[in-house]
Design an enzyme around this catalytic site. Structure first.
Site, short mmCIF file in Angstrom:
data_model
loop_
_atom_site.label_atom_id
_atom_site.label_comp_id
_atom_site.label_asym_id
_atom_site.label_seq_id
_atom_site.Cartn_x
_atom_site.Cartn_y
_atom_site.Cartn_z
N GLY A 217 0.81 -1.20 0.00
CA GLY A 217 0.00 0.00 0.00
C GLY A 217 0.84 1.25 0.00
O GLY A 217 0.34 2.36 0.18
N GLU A 258 4.86 -6.59 0.86
CA GLU A 258 4.64 -7.02 -0.53
C GLU A 258 4.46 -5.82 -1.46
O GLU A 258 3.38 -5.61 -2.02
CB GLU A 258 3.41 -7.92 -0.62
CG GLU A 258 3.49 -9.17 0.24
CD GLU A 258 2.13 -9.79 0.46
OE1 GLU A 258 1.12 -9.24 -0.04
OE2 GLU A 258 2.06 -10.83 1.15
N PRO A 259 5.48 -5.01 -1.66
CA PRO A 259 5.34 -3.86 -2.56
C PRO A 259 5.26 -4.29 -4.01
O PRO A 259 6.00 -5.17 -4.45
CB PRO A 259 6.63 -3.07 -2.30
CG PRO A 259 7.63 -4.13 -1.90
CD PRO A 259 6.85 -5.15 -1.12
N GLY A 260 4.35 -3.69 -4.75
CA GLY A 260 4.24 -3.96 -6.19
C GLY A 260 4.37 -2.66 -6.97
O GLY A 260 5.40 -2.36 -7.54
N ARG A 297 -6.43 2.20 -16.38
CA ARG A 297 -6.50 2.80 -15.06
C ARG A 297 -7.31 4.11 -15.00
O ARG A 297 -8.10 4.29 -14.06
CB ARG A 297 -5.10 3.04 -14.50
CG ARG A 297 -4.31 1.75 -14.25
CD ARG A 297 -2.98 1.98 -13.57
NE ARG A 297 -3.17 2.28 -12.17
CZ ARG A 297 -3.06 3.48 -11.63
NH1 ARG A 297 -2.74 4.52 -12.39
NH2 ARG A 297 -3.26 3.66 -10.35
N TYR A 301 -10.21 3.28 -12.56
CA TYR A 301 -9.95 3.77 -11.21
C TYR A 301 -10.02 5.29 -11.09
O TYR A 301 -9.70 5.82 -10.02
CB TYR A 301 -8.54 3.36 -10.76
CG TYR A 301 -8.27 1.89 -10.67
CD1 TYR A 301 -9.13 1.03 -10.00
CD2 TYR A 301 -7.12 1.35 -11.24
CE1 TYR A 301 -8.87 -0.32 -9.90
CE2 TYR A 301 -6.85 -0.01 -11.14
CZ TYR A 301 -7.72 -0.83 -10.47
OH TYR A 301 -7.45 -2.17 -10.37
N CYS A 327 -14.09 2.04 -29.32
CA CYS A 327 -15.48 2.39 -29.55
C CYS A 327 -16.29 2.27 -28.26
O CYS A 327 -17.16 1.41 -28.10
CB CYS A 327 -16.07 1.50 -30.64
SG CYS A 327 -17.71 2.04 -31.18
N GLU A 328 -15.94 3.08 -27.31
CA GLU A 328 -16.61 3.27 -26.03
C GLU A 328 -16.13 4.64 -25.53
O GLU A 328 -15.19 5.21 -26.08
CB GLU A 328 -16.19 2.21 -24.99
CG GLU A 328 -16.58 0.78 -25.32
CD GLU A 328 -18.04 0.48 -25.04
OE1 GLU A 328 -18.71 1.32 -24.41
OE2 GLU A 328 -18.50 -0.60 -25.47
N TYR A 355 0.28 -1.98 -13.51
CA TYR A 355 -1.10 -2.18 -13.96
C TYR A 355 -1.41 -1.49 -15.28
O TYR A 355 -2.53 -1.07 -15.52
CB TYR A 355 -2.09 -1.73 -12.87
CG TYR A 355 -1.83 -2.38 -11.54
CD1 TYR A 355 -2.14 -3.71 -11.34
CD2 TYR A 355 -1.23 -1.68 -10.49
CE1 TYR A 355 -1.87 -4.33 -10.13
CE2 TYR A 355 -0.95 -2.29 -9.29
CZ TYR A 355 -1.27 -3.62 -9.12
OH TYR A 355 -1.00 -4.25 -7.92
#
Length: 399
Positions: A217, A258-260, A297, A301, A327-328, A355
């Site tokens: 986080g 657990e850093p990503g 993203r 998000y 096409c959206e 991501y």
């Protein structure tokens, strides 16, 4: 990577293109490891970016690997991670997937009572496990990426501790690790301390405990006004709390994180080409040769990515809406100030290492972009751009 180097990559490898700076990955990892003592280990959350070349870099740094699917586990093994450096934390999977991971000898993290009971009844204490606890802490950030709140599907509720104990006692489970992960955008260091205190409160219920895993986080800054997690301050606070607990309890535990995103996000840039400039009564659209099929993203998000015009960095600033070719509704940025953009200009999206490619798709039957690694002053292709035949490779024509 300089802007000129990014432009050169766009010319050499084409666009859309993901690029990753190996040196930035190393810097972020070292920043974390230097903030904590030897009792702390970091397991890279590879769902953020799982290209095997990136995994090999992280393995060489000495990190472990946090995996959420058996295929990520197999990627980790292929990249050179030993079993003791891999933690498997799936959710909503069948017991058979956990059993497949057991055959590889990795750490197993179970996050629901049903699988805990199945595992205990079948294997008892023959294979040590972790359990994932949901502390019911809302850590802030977008609700879609906060995982510790009461509505989250992740983990076993802290209020089900008695149930966990009953399963442990009736089956002889060997629980060696407690795991807690509250979200991906924790801005307040004290949230980690709050979570750690909860872990300490329940630790006495697990006599074989060796590890406490606080997930991740760590905050990544996306705008100039944001600041990243102060990992030095976090290290001091967490290690002080850890030391106090260990002296009082007599337990000699290891601390895991657990850093990503924190490790890879800032290493990544996403390069696109401007296809059209479209003036309407409401705005001026910059239409690029990509869309949310490549970088979801912002749409998924409401995430912010800083965008710059590499082709005209000194041009007058104008206000644009940057959109994709899907096409959206497909908007990367509303009312964004950019140096004047012309058709053919190359734009860069910063902070795109996490991501980005990992969540890409073939929506609209569009092809996935290439990936490039910038290592030791050289740009190397690490994933080729898809071609039309890739869309058909797993289809079976029966007509």
């Amino acid at each position: 990577m300089t802007d000129n180097e990014l432009l050169s990559m766009a010319q050499t490898f084409g666009t859309p293109l993901y690029t990753y700076d190996a040196e930035k990955i190393k810097q972020q990892y070292n920043k974390l490891s230097n903030a904590f003592d030897k009792q702390t280990r970091f397991f890279y959350a590879c769902k953020a970016l799982s290209n095997i070349n990136v995994l090999k870099i992280i393995e060489q740094l000495g990190a472990g690997l946090d995996c959420v699917s058996i295929h990520e586990v197999n990627l980790g093994v292929r990249a050179g991670f030993s079993a003791d450096r891999i933690l498997f934390t799936p959710n909503c999977v069948d017991l058979s997937e956990i059993e497949e991971a057991m055959q590889l000898g990795v750490h197993i993290n179970i996050d629901n009572i049903s699988i805990l009971e199945q595992f205990g009844n079948k294997y008892a204490g023959s294979y040590p496990i972790f359990i994932r606890i949901n502390p019911h802490i809302f850590a802030g950030g977008n609700y879609k990426i906060s995982t510790g709140h009461i509505d989250s599907k992740f983990g076993i509720s802290i209020h089900q501790l008695r149930h966990i104990e009953r399963v442990m006692k009736s089956t002889g489970l060997n629980i060696e690790g407690l795991h807690m992960h509250t979200g991906s955008e924790i801005k307040d260091v004290d949230v980690f301390v709050q979570g750690l205190e909860i872990m300490f409160e329940i630790a006495e219920h697990f006599p074989n405990l060796k590890y406490v895993d606080m997930g991740s986080g760590f905050k990544v800054p996306y705008t100039k006004d944001e600041v990243e997690t102060d990992v030095d301050r976090l290290g001091k606070k967490v290690l002080n709390a850890f030391d106090t607990f260990q002296k009082a309890s007599g337990k000699d535990l290891m601390l895991w994180f657990e850093p990503g995103k924190y490790i890879v996000s800032e290493s990544g840039c996403f390069l696109v080409k401007t296809n059209v400039i479209k003036q309407t009564t409401a705005t001026v659209f910059v239409g690029v040769n990509s869309g949310f099929n490549h970088l979801i993203r912002p749409m998924f998000y409401d995430a912010y990515h800083h965008i710059e015009n590499l082709s005209n960095p000194n041009g007058p600033e104008r206000i644009y809406t940057v959109v994709g070719n899907i096409c959206e509704t497909d908007t990367f940025a509303w009312d964004r100030k950019l140096n004047e953009v012309k058709e053919g200009d190359i734009l860069v999206f910063r902070n795109a290492g996490a991501y980005g490619f990992e969540m890409s798709s073939n929506f609209n039957s569009r092809l996935k972009p290439a990936e490039v690694l910038y290592l030791d002053g050289k740009a190397q292709l690490i994933r080729r751009r898809e071609v039309f035949e890739d869309l058909l490779k797993n289809q079976i024509e029966v007509l």
